[in-house]
Enzyme design. Structure first.
Site, mmCIF file in Angstrom:
data_model
loop_
_atom_site.group_PDB
_atom_site.id
_atom_site.type_symbol
_atom_site.label_atom_id
_atom_site.label_comp_id
_atom_site.label_asym_id
_atom_site.label_seq_id
_atom_site.Cartn_x
_atom_site.Cartn_y
_atom_site.Cartn_z
ATOM 1 N N SER A 162 15.043 -0.047 -9.206
ATOM 2 C CA SER A 162 13.705 -0.281 -9.757
ATOM 3 C C SER A 162 13.577 0.329 -11.152
ATOM 4 O O SER A 162 12.720 -0.082 -11.929
ATOM 5 C CB SER A 162 12.638 0.323 -8.838
ATOM 6 O OG SER A 162 12.771 -0.184 -7.530
ATOM 7 N N ASP B 90 6.139 -6.107 -10.207
ATOM 8 C CA ASP B 90 5.541 -7.386 -9.797
ATOM 9 C C ASP B 90 5.023 -7.309 -8.370
ATOM 10 O O ASP B 90 3.948 -7.829 -8.066
ATOM 11 C CB ASP B 90 6.527 -8.541 -9.964
ATOM 12 C CG ASP B 90 7.896 -8.283 -9.334
ATOM 13 O OD1 ASP B 90 8.196 -7.120 -8.965
ATOM 14 O OD2 ASP B 90 8.676 -9.236 -9.215
ATOM 15 N N GLY B 91 5.755 -6.627 -7.503
ATOM 16 C CA GLY B 91 5.321 -6.545 -6.107
ATOM 17 C C GLY B 91 3.943 -5.945 -5.975
ATOM 18 O O GLY B 91 3.112 -6.421 -5.207
ATOM 19 N N GLN C 32 -23.464 -1.039 6.582
ATOM 20 C CA GLN C 32 -23.955 -0.337 5.392
ATOM 21 C C GLN C 32 -24.074 1.175 5.601
ATOM 22 O O GLN C 32 -24.498 1.885 4.697
ATOM 23 C CB GLN C 32 -25.340 -0.874 4.992
ATOM 24 C CG GLN C 32 -25.485 -2.378 5.049
ATOM 25 C CD GLN C 32 -24.647 -3.095 4.022
ATOM 26 O OE1 GLN C 32 -24.765 -2.840 2.834
ATOM 27 N NE2 GLN C 32 -23.757 -3.980 4.470
ATOM 28 N N HIS D 150 16.923 -1.651 -2.430
ATOM 29 C CA HIS D 150 15.684 -0.955 -2.795
ATOM 30 C C HIS D 150 15.730 0.480 -2.273
ATOM 31 O O HIS D 150 16.019 0.714 -1.105
ATOM 32 C CB HIS D 150 14.468 -1.686 -2.225
ATOM 33 C CG HIS D 150 13.161 -1.013 -2.560
ATOM 34 N ND1 HIS D 150 12.424 -1.349 -3.675
ATOM 35 C CD2 HIS D 150 12.481 -0.017 -1.942
ATOM 36 C CE1 HIS D 150 11.344 -0.584 -3.727
ATOM 37 N NE2 HIS D 150 11.350 0.235 -2.682
ATOM 38 N N LEU E 83 1.122 2.103 -4.699
ATOM 39 C CA LEU E 83 1.203 1.029 -5.693
ATOM 40 C C LEU E 83 -0.138 0.382 -6.010
ATOM 41 O O LEU E 83 -1.070 0.411 -5.216
ATOM 42 C CB LEU E 83 2.208 -0.016 -5.214
ATOM 43 C CG LEU E 83 3.659 0.487 -5.212
ATOM 44 C CD1 LEU E 83 4.579 -0.512 -4.520
ATOM 45 C CD2 LEU E 83 4.138 0.742 -6.631
ATOM 46 N N GLU F 223 -14.733 -1.139 -5.706
ATOM 47 C CA GLU F 223 -14.694 0.310 -5.587
ATOM 48 C C GLU F 223 -13.316 0.920 -5.823
ATOM 49 O O GLU F 223 -13.219 1.992 -6.442
ATOM 50 C CB GLU F 223 -15.247 0.738 -4.215
ATOM 51 C CG GLU F 223 -16.705 0.353 -3.959
ATOM 52 C CD GLU F 223 -16.910 -1.115 -3.588
ATOM 53 O OE1 GLU F 223 -15.890 -1.813 -3.358
ATOM 54 O OE2 GLU F 223 -18.062 -1.571 -3.539
ATOM 55 N N PHE G 109 -19.045 2.360 1.357
ATOM 56 C CA PHE G 109 -18.117 1.578 0.552
ATOM 57 C C PHE G 109 -17.091 2.456 -0.160
ATOM 58 O O PHE G 109 -16.118 1.946 -0.722
ATOM 59 C CB PHE G 109 -18.888 0.682 -0.421
ATOM 60 C CG PHE G 109 -19.884 -0.185 0.293
ATOM 61 C CD1 PHE G 109 -19.602 -0.702 1.556
ATOM 62 C CD2 PHE G 109 -21.121 -0.466 -0.260
ATOM 63 C CE1 PHE G 109 -20.519 -1.478 2.240
ATOM 64 C CE2 PHE G 109 -22.054 -1.243 0.417
ATOM 65 C CZ PHE G 109 -21.751 -1.749 1.674
#
Lengths: 609, 609
Positions: free
Chosen positions: A33, A147-148, A420, A254, A118, A359, A384
């Protein structure tokens, strides 16, 4: 001054060698990587970025965020090739005594935010780029993504906000090597599709061969020439493990270093020894760092008995602390008229950032702002904030300085129903090592605690309440973090009742009802849930026959009740009143009662001793 | 058979009237958010969808997900206008005794997943659409989204996965009214930009005037004609509050009902009374529901003393339960070679769904699969499940049947460092009311517990460990949920040591070391962290002088230690050993020791009594 292409190529070759040596020495890590991004990294670090290798704290340094945090050895190699760290440092990778950990953290002074989970780096970079705008500095922020990780929605949250605010000092460089951990990525090597996504989200995007130096250098120049006020994406087609035939573009490698016995062969392929190096750092320019500000203090002016929602007092306090400190910034997720952060928007529009309904990115942006010296206050409905728990967790790892405010907590919000209702928030924030969790019950304590939070570095959480509650404290009262208030006591208290926020008022009502029956109880306002005021609680327990009732508008696990349980150990009998099932819609008072946390239930619990 | 446009218009008018009456009666709710989507809803429910209004459980009914859950009154109005519920039901909106809550939940048999936390509905709909494919049924899934919630990254996670898997039986209908809760949305009324985003993510997208019935009907027809194997988006430009001059397209009316005194005037504007109604339901066709399956049982065949990672045993068990039940499906976030869910991919490729690095959508998809009768097993590194905490919370509200597996927990993962260490996961899952949290220490108990989890409806979490651990149980041992194992005892035990997973092995090592010093201890494997086996623990405490040491590779709040504390109350003295700071990279054993949870620290804790 641009660096010669030959020098950049040489730097790229060295970054490969360094990354491989470090991971083989460590016996683990992700060299493949690193190698896909080595050429991109060379151009970013040794041609594009302006920074003073001797001064990580230069406020005009361009910023770099390694969103694909598992390529940490590549970042450390870039430090080594910049003369920032030594070869010995580099080869200490992943050791127990080294700050060069498996994924980057701000233990390294050049790292602004921890990465490794990530899809978070673009948000952090956006936060840093927004800080540059607020501070009127000209630094750029460069974010290197895999990209992943672009499958993470938070990347697209950051993308749309960057475009909405026309953050043209932000560069996203996408290393499209087509291989994830366990298989090919969704879009494979289709760099046009990636670029198309960024364009659809309002970015200027260029595609390149990520191993062709002329193309990479030209792409940055094209951005400068043509991107105007849009954020910029450079989408690079690369090969995982590029330059080493052992694993170049092969699946199954990997997270695997070159085995020790193959190291010499691999390094030979990368044609050691080092050529000489024509690199000279591109030093930044701009105004010096700002002088430190005086500590934030505010005055409060409430009338006892007035009815004021703590969420509204939060908004009032935000304005006051922003008056006192230019570092205070507020972010909200399209709930500013409910959390009352809109008060800051009205008073200091340049320091309010509407982050819309996204969020995770909001918290990532706050981490970036924090890294640039801001004190970000992040508000939305407490429920949230669960959406951004990974970003909150990583902000903890980053040792970021972020203040969170969750409004609309517990069943006391009423008719809107369980989706909520914040009922996990106290537990969630208690789990961040070193965090502070505050839960004020009235407007005075809210204002004071907002100022306390602003002064205290680190992750602080402030829990506000939707309904209005009575002002019970005098304006002069102090509310230190780690303290509590004994709001009612007598010489012959039968038990101690501990509440916070809305339940403190239920506790007071219960005390009054019990008094009419001849039963005296002590009432404690545990406004500082973490750290909890163990001393006061244990002392109260001792004076009240070892009998404690603790009541909270939160689920039973990990909240105020558990904090009290932990504090008293086996020195008292604790009855915990908390929400024990998924609640439903209904009027607030009816729900407090239905879920066992109203004054009536407190009275019953006290009598049960 | 298509419904006449006039009938659809009449239905739209009635949906408006119903939504306004219900919210005014309730005194709260979001009528303006209902009205922007009323015409779209009319076409979806009364022209597009095939369903039997008499049978919510018909397996061939088209599915509908109201992602913008705050428009719940519109959904209930559609039920009323379909003859599914009565006017009395409708007008019970938000009452304490009504299942028609502020936001929809599956208490209503027609609701598959709870919504209200925005941006989750497309994932759930995608799960249902994938279930149709697995089951070879021809139903479609329609998801109605708001424009504001499209800022949530999880929407784009769902979009990219739907396109990757060519889920053409999925329709997203976007109600672009341009107004959020606190201000205009990011993209305002730019429906072309919305459509462009969906196209960039691989969808077939059409834009329409969301109040023009001919255009809406034609858009669905165009999708059927031209979209091929792509998922379909209909992006509709609408007006919030459409049809009522009081609040049509006005800011400041989000979440506010028509005041009682204005109701008559507003209803008059919508031209009561009802016209007659030409709607006839479009009944679904397809195979009948499948017969129930036998309970899932497996046999285990391990050799005592063998060294096997519990994560690997998880993969083995997945294959066994999938052999026994066609309902078992596995999802993973590009970590299948680490969690070992790839074993299911190899054995049952049609029942494995690679969800790539996008955990929030993965959990939303699982909720959709669960709603269609599947038993989804969701796996990734435990740390990354924090990313999906809001979806996990909402799966709880949905009473979904989902099994989560978090691998790579605690400091025992070693060199990868804190970003990869799951240290909040037990607390997080304990906070879901009614959940089960399992933490096996060896391969036998892992396999048995995976089968237990599959049999037990609801949210179950299984915590696996990265390093290999010794098989300590016989293949015949049973591991009921809520149980525990006393793995070591004598008549004169000085204390009880409670561990789980990796720390159970540390506890055994400590017991051995203590034995050599003449100190006997009891050791309990608390493999069921929730529900915890309070009976066994309290009894053990009584036999061992009220002395308990509990040790876990997890942060100190909300984990096994707190579960034990809660179980014993003040009947024992509990010493909690847990991780109390943000850890770092290093070898697993060194980290267990550094953070105070190794056998050495257990020995010290026992001696401290």
């Amino acid at each position: 001054m641009p660096t010669a292409i030959d020098t950049l190529k040489e730097k790229g070759r060295r970054l490969r060698i360094d990354s491989i040596r470090a991971t083989t020495e460590a016996g683990s890590g992700h060299p493949t990587s690193c190698l896909s991004a080595a050429d991109l990294m060379s151009v970013i670090f040794f041609n594009e970025m302006r920074f003073d290798p001797k001064d990580p704290h230069n406020p005009n340094n361009d910023r770099f965020v390694l969103s694909k945090g598992h390529a940490a050895p590549l970042l450390y190699s870039a430090y080594a090739e910049s003369g920032i760290i030594s070869e010995k440092d580099l080869l200490s990778l992943r050791r127990l005594d080294s700050i060069y950990e498996g994924h980057p953290t701000p233990k390294i002074p050049w790292v602004d935010v921890a990465t490794g989970s990530l899809g978070q780096g673009l948000s952090a970079g956006l936060g840093e780029a927004l800080a540059a705008r607020i501070d009127k500095r000209n630094y750029n922020t460069y974010v290197l993504l895999g990209d992943g990780e672009c499958a993470e929605g938070s990347v697209w949250e950051a993308a749309e906000i960057a475009s909405y605010y026309k953050v043209s000092n932000l560069y996203a460089i996408i290393d499209v090597n087509g291989l994830g951990q366990s298989q090919h990525t969704m879009d494979g090597l289709d760099v046009d599709k990636f670029a198309g996504k960024f364009r659809a989200f309002g970015w200027f995007a260029v595609t390149v061969d990520g191993h062709n130096y002329d193309e990479i250098v030209a792409a940055f120049e094209k951005c400068r020439r043509e991107a105007g006020d849009l954020p910029r994406a450079i989408v690079a087609k690369t090969q995982k493990g590029k330059g080493v035939s052992l694993f170049e573009n092969k699946e199954g490698w990997h997270g695997k270093p070159v085995p020790k016995q193959d190291l010499d062969k691999v390094l030979a392929e990368l044609s050691q020894p080092f050529a000489s190096d024509g690199f000279r750092p591109n030093l930044p320019q701009g105004p010096p760092a700002r002088a430190d500000e005086a500590p934030i203090t505010i005055t409060v002016n409430r009338r006892a008995g007035d009815s004021v929602a703590t969420r509204e007092a939060y908004g009032d306090a935000l304005v006051k602390i922003a008056d006192r400190s230019s570092r205070v910034v507020a972010l909200d997720g399209d709930t500013k008229n409910s959390t009352f952060s809109e008060k800051l928007l009205k008073s200091h529009p340049d320091r309010f950032l509407e982050m819309f309904i996204a969020e995770p990115n909001m918290v990532g942006v706050a981490a970036g702002l924090s890294a640039r010296g801001k004190i970000p206050f992040v508000s939305t409905f407490a429920a949230f904030l669960t959406r951004a728990y990974d970003q909150i967790r990583m902000a903890g790892v980053s040792r970021a300085n972020i203040k969170f405010c969750g409004s609309h907590v517990g069943v006391s919000i009423g008719e809107d129903g369980p989706s909520q209702m914040g009922l996990e928030d106290i537990a969630m924030f208690r789990l961040v090592p070193g965090s502070v969790v505050l839960y004020p019950c009235d407007a005075v304590s809210t204002e004071k605690l907002v100022a306390e939070a602003a002064r205290r570095p680190g992750i602080c959480y402030i829990r506000t309440t939707r309904p209005k509650t009575a002002v019970i404290y005098s304006n002069e009262e102090a509310f230190p973090i780690g303290g509590s208030k004994v709001v009612r006591k007598s010489a012959n208290d039968h038990a101690t009742v501990i509440g916070a926020g809305i339940t403190l008022h239920e506790a007071l009502a219960a005390a009054k009802a019990l008094e009419s029956e001849g039963i005296a109880v002590r009432v404690i306002d545990a406004y500082s849930v973490k750290p909890i005021d163990a001393g006061t609680i244990v002392a109260a327990a001792k004076k009240t026959g070892g009998r404690i009732v603790v009541v909270e508008d939160h689920y039973e696990e990990g909240g105020l009740g558990d904090a009290v349980l932990e504090a008293v150990g086996n020195s008292a009998k604790v009855v915990k009143l908390a929400v024990r099932e998924i609640p439903r819609s209904g009027p607030p008072d009816a729900l407090l009662d239905k879920y066992g946390i109203s004054s009536k239930h407190i009275v019953q619990a006290v009598k049960s001793f």
